[in-house]
Design a protein around this motif. Structure first.
Motif, PDB file in Angstrom:
ATOM      1  N   LYS A   1      27.866 134.033 108.558  1.00 57.24           N
ATOM      2  CA  LYS A   1      26.918 132.916 108.694  1.00 57.24           C
ATOM      3  C   LYS A   1      25.554 133.395 109.199  1.00 57.24           C
ATOM      4  O   LYS A   1      24.517 132.906 108.744  1.00 57.24           O
ATOM      5  N   ASP A   2      25.543 134.331 110.150  1.00 57.39           N
ATOM      6  CA  ASP A   2      24.272 134.843 110.663  1.00 57.39           C
ATOM      7  C   ASP A   2      23.429 135.446 109.541  1.00 57.39           C
ATOM      8  O   ASP A   2      22.225 135.178 109.425  1.00 57.39           O
ATOM      9  N   LEU A   3      24.065 136.269 108.715  1.00 60.81           N
ATOM     10  CA  LEU A   3      23.331 136.922 107.636  1.00 60.81           C
ATOM     11  C   LEU A   3      22.902 135.919 106.564  1.00 60.81           C
ATOM     12  O   LEU A   3      21.809 136.027 105.995  1.00 60.81           O
ATOM     13  N   GLN A   4      23.751 134.934 106.309  1.00 60.55           N
ATOM     14  CA  GLN A   4      23.363 133.877 105.372  1.00 60.55           C
ATOM     15  C   GLN A   4      22.104 133.157 105.863  1.00 60.55           C
ATOM     16  O   GLN A   4      21.192 132.863 105.077  1.00 60.55           O
ATOM     17  N   ASP A   5      22.064 132.865 107.162  1.00 63.78           N
ATOM     18  CA  ASP A   5      20.905 132.181 107.728  1.00 63.78           C
ATOM     19  C   ASP A   5      19.644 133.043 107.628  1.00 63.78           C
ATOM     20  O   ASP A   5      18.554 132.532 107.360  1.00 63.78           O
ATOM     21  N   PHE A   6      19.795 134.352 107.840  1.00 63.24           N
ATOM     22  CA  PHE A   6      18.645 135.247 107.737  1.00 63.24           C
ATOM     23  C   PHE A   6      18.136 135.334 106.297  1.00 63.24           C
ATOM     24  O   PHE A   6      16.940 135.503 106.061  1.00 63.24           O
ATOM     25  N   VAL A   7      19.038 135.217 105.328  1.00 64.76           N
ATOM     26  CA  VAL A   7      18.608 135.163 103.923  1.00 64.76           C
ATOM     27  C   VAL A   7      17.889 133.852 103.648  1.00 64.76           C
ATOM     28  O   VAL A   7      16.814 133.830 103.032  1.00 64.76           O
ATOM     29  N   SER A   8      18.452 132.768 104.113  1.00 60.19           N
ATOM     30  CA  SER A   8      17.877 131.440 103.850  1.00 60.19           C
ATOM     31  C   SER A   8      16.495 131.269 104.464  1.00 60.19           C
ATOM     32  O   SER A   8      15.628 130.611 103.885  1.00 60.19           O
ATOM     33  N   ASP A   9      16.273 131.864 105.658  1.00 55.88           N
ATOM     34  CA  ASP A   9      14.957 131.693 106.293  1.00 55.88           C
ATOM     35  C   ASP A   9      13.959 132.783 105.911  1.00 55.88           C
ATOM     36  O   ASP A   9      12.823 132.794 106.390  1.00 55.88           O
ATOM     37  N   GLY A  10      14.393 133.722 105.070  1.00 54.32           N
ATOM     38  CA  GLY A  10      13.473 134.730 104.556  1.00 54.32           C
ATOM     39  C   GLY A  10      13.373 135.997 105.384  1.00 54.32           C
ATOM     40  O   GLY A  10      12.643 136.921 105.008  1.00 54.32           O
ATOM     41  N   THR A  11      14.112 136.081 106.497  1.00 54.71           N
ATOM     42  CA  THR A  11      14.104 137.319 107.276  1.00 54.71           C
ATOM     43  C   THR A  11      14.679 138.464 106.441  1.00 54.71           C
ATOM     44  O   THR A  11      14.160 139.587 106.464  1.00 54.71           O
ATOM     45  N   LEU A  12      15.743 138.171 105.708  1.00 56.54           N
ATOM     46  CA  LEU A  12      16.326 139.132 104.770  1.00 56.54           C
ATOM     47  C   LEU A  12      15.981 138.729 103.345  1.00 56.54           C
ATOM     48  O   LEU A  12      16.095 137.552 102.983  1.00 56.54           O
ATOM     49  N   ALA A  13      15.574 139.708 102.545  1.00 59.81           N
ATOM     50  CA  ALA A  13      15.327 139.455 101.123  1.00 59.81           C
ATOM     51  C   ALA A  13      16.631 139.358 100.348  1.00 59.81           C
ATOM     52  O   ALA A  13      16.655 138.876  99.214  1.00 59.81           O
ATOM     53  N   GLY A  14      17.704 139.782 100.970  1.00 58.87           N
ATOM     54  CA  GLY A  14      19.014 139.684 100.343  1.00 58.87           C
ATOM     55  C   GLY A  14      20.050 140.411 101.171  1.00 58.87           C
ATOM     56  O   GLY A  14      19.723 141.190 102.069  1.00 58.87           O
ATOM     57  N   THR A  15      21.326 140.139 100.879  1.00 62.15           N
ATOM     58  CA  THR A  15      22.414 140.862 101.519  1.00 62.15           C
ATOM     59  C   THR A  15      23.527 141.075 100.504  1.00 62.15           C
ATOM     60  O   THR A  15      23.872 140.163  99.747  1.00 62.15           O
ATOM     61  N   ALA A  16      24.047 142.297 100.449  1.00 64.05           N
ATOM     62  CA  ALA A  16      25.133 142.613  99.521  1.00 64.05           C
ATOM     63  C   ALA A  16      26.455 142.226 100.168  1.00 64.05           C
ATOM     64  O   ALA A  16      26.734 142.621 101.307  1.00 64.05           O
ATOM     65  N   VAL A  17      27.264 141.448  99.467  1.00 64.43           N
ATOM     66  CA  VAL A  17      28.476 140.879 100.058  1.00 64.43           C
ATOM     67  C   VAL A  17      29.714 141.386  99.310  1.00 64.43           C
ATOM     68  O   VAL A  17      29.819 141.229  98.098  1.00 64.43           O
ATOM     69  N   GLN A  18      30.623 141.982 100.066  1.00 69.54           N
ATOM     70  CA  GLN A  18      31.880 142.452  99.503  1.00 69.54           C
ATOM     71  C   GLN A  18      32.898 141.321  99.433  1.00 69.54           C
ATOM     72  O   GLN A  18      32.775 140.325 100.138  1.00 69.54           O
ATOM     73  N   GLY A  19      33.926 141.537  98.649  1.00 68.56           N
ATOM     74  CA  GLY A  19      35.021 140.581  98.579  1.00 68.56           C
ATOM     75  C   GLY A  19      36.014 140.841  99.702  1.00 68.56           C
ATOM     76  O   GLY A  19      37.134 141.318  99.450  1.00 68.56           O
ATOM     77  N   SER A  20      35.639 140.530 100.950  1.00 68.41           N
ATOM     78  CA  SER A  20      36.505 140.833 102.091  1.00 68.41           C
ATOM     79  C   SER A  20      37.807 140.026 102.053  1.00 68.41           C
ATOM     80  O   SER A  20      38.882 140.551 102.350  1.00 68.41           O
ATOM     81  N   PHE A  21      37.729 138.747 101.708  1.00 65.07           N
ATOM     82  CA  PHE A  21      38.929 137.916 101.573  1.00 65.07           C
ATOM     83  C   PHE A  21      39.866 138.553 100.544  1.00 65.07           C
ATOM     84  O   PHE A  21      41.077 138.646 100.761  1.00 65.07           O
ATOM     85  N   GLN A  22      39.277 139.017  99.431  1.00 64.26           N
ATOM     86  CA  GLN A  22      40.072 139.624  98.365  1.00 64.26           C
ATOM     87  C   GLN A  22      40.753 140.910  98.829  1.00 64.26           C
ATOM     88  O   GLN A  22      41.865 141.220  98.401  1.00 64.26           O
ATOM     89  N   MET A  23      40.096 141.673  99.708  1.00 65.07           N
ATOM     90  CA  MET A  23      40.727 142.892 100.219  1.00 65.07           C
ATOM     91  C   MET A  23      42.030 142.569 100.930  1.00 65.07           C
ATOM     92  O   MET A  23      43.049 143.244 100.732  1.00 65.07           O
ATOM     93  N   GLY A  24      42.006 141.547 101.793  1.00 64.89           N
ATOM     94  CA  GLY A  24      43.218 141.160 102.506  1.00 64.89           C
ATOM     95  C   GLY A  24      44.259 140.569 101.587  1.00 64.89           C
ATOM     96  O   GLY A  24      45.446 140.931 101.638  1.00 64.89           O
ATOM     97  N   GLU A  25      43.817 139.653 100.724  1.00 67.84           N
ATOM     98  CA  GLU A  25      44.748 138.968  99.821  1.00 67.84           C
ATOM     99  C   GLU A  25      45.381 139.937  98.828  1.00 67.84           C
ATOM    100  O   GLU A  25      46.618 139.996  98.691  1.00 67.84           O
ATOM    101  N   LEU A  26      44.564 140.715  98.139  1.00 70.38           N
ATOM    102  CA  LEU A  26      45.085 141.629  97.123  1.00 70.38           C
ATOM    103  C   LEU A  26      45.830 142.798  97.752  1.00 70.38           C
ATOM    104  O   LEU A  26      46.764 143.337  97.145  1.00 70.38           O
TER     105      LEU A  26
END
Length: 313
Positions: free
Chosen positions: A248-273
């Motif tokens: 959520k912190d990184l999402q907020d930083f993307v939304s407010d323009g502090t971050l131009a983007g963030t690369a997101v892994q499939g962390s849920f998928q790592m646990g599930e798979l």
């Protein structure tokens, strides 16, 4: 071919020993429990274990990613208490090999997630599930170049030197920048995955390089600390900042323009798979030796799209 033979031998041994017919504990052991990323892995593992024929799942990890000896002990303890399978995110590619070998010798299947094990441990586990960290690093590098151009200074705020994910992610980011631009790389600096350390390091880097055009925070706590330092320095929006992971912190930083983007892994998928792969092995089924869990670049323009929302946490 050797890997496939090893997997087949393990499946055969499991079936002959009757392990496949017995329900029991699957131990999920990650780099640290003090991270939303790894807690999302826990959510995926928990989802996979529901209704899994009486099997149970335990989730554990050391207090920090740098506490490698503690993680080794967790794996050895799991082997000693006779778990049915292990899903492991190794903090150190070399240090975890002996513990994984013990699991192999005890006919306990092991699935590696997130970061690879060293080459001398390749015969002791049955599958590796991960983001293609090199491709992810290249993706972030391409975004950086598209934002800042081909000149100037870009700082790299990394986490733990030598970890498999870091070698691919940061190494390929730097190589891509060097191959496709004249950008000068500052760093990398290693936060040991400590948010406060990353904040202090970034504050120092910004103060020492007032001509910095870009900065990359290579995992969740590092990127959060980096972004907070940028805000505190009054440089949000004036320095192109890119992160990695998607809490959520990184999402907020993307939304407010502090971050131009963030690369997101499939962390849920790592646990599930990962848990699903162990269950398949226990049932005598074959699993692929590598499973790519994917990466998505979340930006202000696409963060609300379903494909991005599915990997955020």
């Amino acid at each position: 071919m050797k890997k496939l033979i090893t997997t087949a031998m393990m499946v055969s041994a499991l079936a002959l020993s009757g392990v496949a017919a017995q329900a029991g504990e699957i131990a999920v052991i990650v780099k640290t429990t003090n991270s939303n990323f790894w807690q999302n892995v826990n959510k995926g593992a928990s989802a996979a274990i529901e209704g899994a024929d009486g099997h149970t799942m335990t989730f554990n990890g050391p207090a920090s990613e740098s506490a490698v000896a503690d993680q080794v002990n967790l794996v050895e303890n799991a082997v000693n208490r006779g778990v049915k399978g292990i899903v492991l995110a190794p903090s150190d590619p070399e240090a975890l090999v002996p513990a994984v070998k013990k699991a192999y010798e005890a006919q306990i299947p092991v699935v590696i997630i997130d970061s690879g094990l060293a080459e001398n441990g390749k015969d002791y586990f049955q599958a590796f599930l991960s983001t293609d960290n090199c491709a992810a690093g290249e993706l972030v590098a391409d975004k950086m170049i598209s934002e800042v151009g081909t000149k100037g200074k870009v700082a790299v705020m990394s986490y733990v030197a030598g970890v498999g994910s870091e070698i691919g992610r940061v190494g390929c980011f730097v190589k891509r920048i060097n191959d496709k631009s004249s950008i000068e790389i500052v760093g990398p600096y290693y936060s040991q995955s400590q948010m406060a350390t990353a904040l202090n390091q970034t504050t120092d880097v910004l103060a020492a390089n007032d001509d910095l055009v870009g900065i990359f925070g290579a995992n969740e706590p590092t990127a959060i600390g980096m972004a907070r330092a940028i805000v505190q320095a009054g440089k949000a929006g004036s320095v192109t900042a890119l992160g990695f992971d998607g809490n959520k912190d990184l999402q907020d930083f993307v939304s407010d323009g502090t971050l131009a983007g963030t690369a997101v892994q499939g962390s849920f998928q790592m646990g599930e798979l990962g848990v699903q792969a162990i269950l398949q092995l226990l049932n005598g089924e074959e699993v692929p030796s590598f499973i790519d869990t994917g990466v998505v670049l979340a930006t202000k323009d696409n963060i609300d799209e379903p494909a991005v929302q599915n990997v955020l946490y």
